[in-house]
Write an enzyme that holds these catalytic residues in place. Sequence first.
Site, mmCIF file in Angstrom:
data_model
loop_
_atom_site.group_PDB
_atom_site.id
_atom_site.type_symbol
_atom_site.label_atom_id
_atom_site.label_comp_id
_atom_site.label_asym_id
_atom_site.label_seq_id
_atom_site.Cartn_x
_atom_site.Cartn_y
_atom_site.Cartn_z
ATOM 1 N N GLN A 106 46.477 94.579 73.209
ATOM 2 C CA GLN A 106 47.013 95.015 72.245
ATOM 3 C C GLN A 106 47.675 96.624 72.353
ATOM 4 O O GLN A 106 47.395 97.745 71.810
ATOM 5 C CB GLN A 106 45.734 95.297 71.258
ATOM 6 C CG GLN A 106 45.258 94.235 70.382
ATOM 7 C CD GLN A 106 46.510 93.871 69.335
ATOM 8 O OE1 GLN A 106 47.270 94.581 68.848
ATOM 9 N NE2 GLN A 106 46.796 92.371 69.379
ATOM 10 N N SER A 107 48.657 96.437 73.580
ATOM 11 C CA SER A 107 49.407 97.697 73.865
ATOM 12 C C SER A 107 50.188 98.200 72.884
ATOM 13 O O SER A 107 50.993 97.556 72.500
ATOM 14 C CB SER A 107 49.880 97.361 75.227
ATOM 15 O OG SER A 107 50.812 98.489 75.498
#
Length: 345
Positions: A79-80
């Site tokens: 989930q960057s």
Amino acid sequence: MRAQLFDGLLDDVPRAPLATLPTPLERGPELPGGARLWVKRDDLTGLGAGGNKVRKLEFLCGDALRRGARTLVTVGAAQSNHCRATAAAGSVLGLDVHLVLAGDRPERPEGNQLLSDLFGAQFHFTGAPSHHWGELEIAREEITAGLVDAGAVPYTIPMGGSTPLGALGYALAFAELVEQCEDLGVHPDAVVFTSSSGGTHAGLVAGRALLRAQGRGQPAELPDLLGIGVARGVIADQQFVAELAVTALELAGCTPDQAAAMIRPGDIDVDGGWLGDDYGTPTRAGDEAIRWAARHGGWVLDRTYTGKGLSGLLGNAARWGAGDDVVFVHTGGMPAVFASGGFPS
Ligand SMILES: *Cc1c(COP(=O)(O)O)cnc(C)c1O
């Protein structure tokens, strides 16, 4: 944007105008202990759902374009936020984007991945856990090398965009914040923010050092900087933040000797007490801080970064008292709230 305090210091450094600046500085509620909270809304930097990475990408993409790159490569957790912001930068600038991500390809992308997909990025799933940064960086290097072999001209960006160039975005942000505070007649005692790959912290430290060196504020007038560490690396290796700040100062035109002397031992302060088990693993205090922010200001924080960051600010609230002002830099992260496990229930 303004940042007139720097008098054009960084005008020669290539910069892609990607962010909507200045971001708002909002007056928040009283903290436990009586100090006044202010929130610097860097979740509202504009590009592709905003967040702190957009300020770094202005300088990183400026460099990429100057070098004639046609492709951006970067890396991050599943989930960057940084990967999502890079994907958005690529669509604005007309560059291909390759994202090297932790984990496996999901059936349907969620949260930041959904947005990165929408922005047209290509995904490379490594299968690595989100906190195995070394493994992810090696994968980024391999994929970059593969693109070069295939004839592409990639510009490759490490975790979080935390290079000296990326940090310059936060040196400017510090000046922007000081100007806003001056306009409001507020003299914050501290600026608190979430620290993970260290670039935001290094940039703020560099910006503070530049203002101090210009004699623009007496030391007591410049707020202390307190990073809340949410990744093991930045907690264990604060020297890394110092080195990043020194090199950022060199990019701002300081000689190596000047730059080294401008960063002092007490300048870097990381509170590692709010990490919990590891990067990306939620904490009870972080989840409580998410609720506190939602119910005191309508701010949306996330479980990996800003929730833990604010939990550190709230946990340190006894450091400040009535009449003091404390700024929290809201570095973004909202898209992750919409991925599974992203919301404390
Ligand atoms: C990346 C990120 C941070 C940490 O910034 P670093 O420069 O990597 O230390 C904080 N908050 C959010 C929401 C982020 O995405």
